[in-house]
Design a protein around this motif. Sequence first.
Motif, PDB file in Angstrom:
ATOM      1  N   LYS A   1     -73.886   1.447 -26.441  1.00  0.00           N
ATOM      2  CA  LYS A   1     -75.047   1.355 -25.554  1.00  0.00           C
ATOM      3  C   LYS A   1     -74.735   2.113 -24.271  1.00  0.00           C
ATOM      4  O   LYS A   1     -73.926   1.680 -23.448  1.00  0.00           O
TER       5      LYS A   1
ATOM      6  N   GLU B   1     -78.925   8.905 -20.431  1.00  0.00           N
ATOM      7  CA  GLU B   1     -79.652   9.091 -21.696  1.00  0.00           C
ATOM      8  C   GLU B   1     -79.830  10.572 -22.045  1.00  0.00           C
ATOM      9  O   GLU B   1     -79.675  10.964 -23.208  1.00  0.00           O
TER      10      GLU B   1
ATOM     11  N   LEU C   1     -77.433  12.415 -24.250  1.00  0.00           N
ATOM     12  CA  LEU C   1     -77.346  12.115 -25.685  1.00  0.00           C
ATOM     13  C   LEU C   1     -78.201  13.042 -26.545  1.00  0.00           C
ATOM     14  O   LEU C   1     -78.176  12.943 -27.777  1.00  0.00           O
TER      15      LEU C   1
ATOM     16  N   ASP D   1     -77.623  13.203 -32.235  1.00  0.00           N
ATOM     17  CA  ASP D   1     -78.102  12.740 -33.539  1.00  0.00           C
ATOM     18  C   ASP D   1     -77.691  13.638 -34.694  1.00  0.00           C
ATOM     19  O   ASP D   1     -77.636  13.203 -35.839  1.00  0.00           O
TER      20      ASP D   1
ATOM     21  N   LEU E   1     -72.037   8.012 -37.087  1.00  0.00           N
ATOM     22  CA  LEU E   1     -73.306   7.762 -36.408  1.00  0.00           C
ATOM     23  C   LEU E   1     -74.377   7.455 -37.443  1.00  0.00           C
ATOM     24  O   LEU E   1     -74.682   8.291 -38.307  1.00  0.00           O
TER      25      LEU E   1
ATOM     26  N   ARG F   1     -79.882   6.895 -33.785  1.00  0.00           N
ATOM     27  CA  ARG F   1     -79.995   6.703 -32.337  1.00  0.00           C
ATOM     28  C   ARG F   1     -81.362   6.147 -32.002  1.00  0.00           C
ATOM     29  O   ARG F   1     -82.375   6.605 -32.533  1.00  0.00           O
ATOM     30  N   ASP F   2     -81.374   5.158 -31.128  1.00  0.00           N
ATOM     31  CA  ASP F   2     -82.612   4.603 -30.614  1.00  0.00           C
ATOM     32  C   ASP F   2     -82.493   4.663 -29.085  1.00  0.00           C
ATOM     33  O   ASP F   2     -81.915   3.778 -28.461  1.00  0.00           O
ATOM     34  N   HIS F   3     -82.975   5.778 -28.505  1.00  0.00           N
ATOM     35  CA  HIS F   3     -82.840   6.009 -27.059  1.00  0.00           C
ATOM     36  C   HIS F   3     -81.364   5.945 -26.643  1.00  0.00           C
ATOM     37  O   HIS F   3     -80.576   6.760 -27.114  1.00  0.00           O
TER      38      HIS F   3
ATOM     39  N   ARG G   1     -79.216   3.716 -27.429  1.00  0.00           N
ATOM     40  CA  ARG G   1     -78.402   2.929 -28.359  1.00  0.00           C
ATOM     41  C   ARG G   1     -78.016   3.787 -29.570  1.00  0.00           C
ATOM     42  O   ARG G   1     -78.869   4.204 -30.338  1.00  0.00           O
ATOM     43  N   LEU G   2     -76.705   4.014 -29.704  1.00  0.00           N
ATOM     44  CA  LEU G   2     -76.196   4.728 -30.870  1.00  0.00           C
ATOM     45  C   LEU G   2     -75.673   3.690 -31.858  1.00  0.00           C
ATOM     46  O   LEU G   2     -74.715   2.964 -31.560  1.00  0.00           O
ATOM     47  N   HIS G   3     -76.333   3.616 -33.015  1.00  0.00           N
ATOM     48  CA  HIS G   3     -75.886   2.697 -34.054  1.00  0.00           C
ATOM     49  C   HIS G   3     -74.782   3.382 -34.846  1.00  0.00           C
ATOM     50  O   HIS G   3     -74.990   4.482 -35.371  1.00  0.00           O
TER      51      HIS G   3
END
Lengths: 148, 148
Positions: free
Chosen positions: B35, B41, B44, B48, B99, B102-104, B106-108
């Motif tokens: 996070k 932001e 980033l 992705d 990876l 990505r949600d804004h 937040r990198l999952h």
Amino acid sequence: MFLFNPIGFVESPYKESSEIPKGLGVKHDAEGVLKVLPEFELGLVDVDGFSHLFVIWAFDRITGFDLTACPPSDNRPHGVFATRSPRRPNPIGLTVVQLLGRDHVRLHVRGVDMLDGTPILDIKPYLSSVPQETLRRGWLAEAEARKA
Amino acid sequence: MFLFNPIGFVESPYKESSEIPKGLGVKHDAEGVLKVLPEFELGLVDVDGFSHLFVIWAFDRITGFDLTACPPSDNRPHGVFATRSPRRPNPIGLTVVQLLGRDHVRLHVRGVDMLDGTPILDIKPYLSSVPQETLRRGWLAEAEARKA
């Protein structure tokens, strides 16, 4: 907030940033030395058995950062965390070097892309984990394809 | 002397160091989130496109260091720079994660081996360079052979 002190310094053939090869397909095979401070020599025991090392170091001649960067390998901007730009929020560099040999506190290595005198923050054994065929290389693969 | 501030924090299933899988042949496939702080932001953008990332982070719950370490993967001591021990002169951690999305900010990711709340210092694209067949893994290969 974290405070780190150098554990050693890089001896590199590069005195100026402009001398460091950059861009697509560049090969870093310059030889140099990771000279560890004498008080940390015991920490190098058994480092010799690894062919490759991670070197974590500080961009000590950089001030400030940008959130996007135009890397030498592309003419388009990318988020700084998708690049290896030195102008990062925390100016930390990461290089994988090949270990050629150790002479006490001096690690002779191939693959330096740091400037002479660069402060070293940490050294770790390199243990690759990611199979080549599962790797995606994002904008870099696209930039390479555009130039090919 | 270098001063670094977190660019974000790890959300991890591990609350205690004892919960993190350690030792020979361990696979880190725990999922978590990197996070990133909102002010970073823009950094980033295009992250992705990469399948794997380097995460450079701080062992924020460690004080002091040892020059030799007995890693969980072996019963013999090795120089700390030949191990991934957290008790290092500069308590810097390095993890390669996959990876997932990505949600804004937040990198999952998959492959977290950090504690929940770990401060992140930097994120870089992972671009493997070392062919598997040229890699030597030092005492770790020996320790694996002894246990096999």
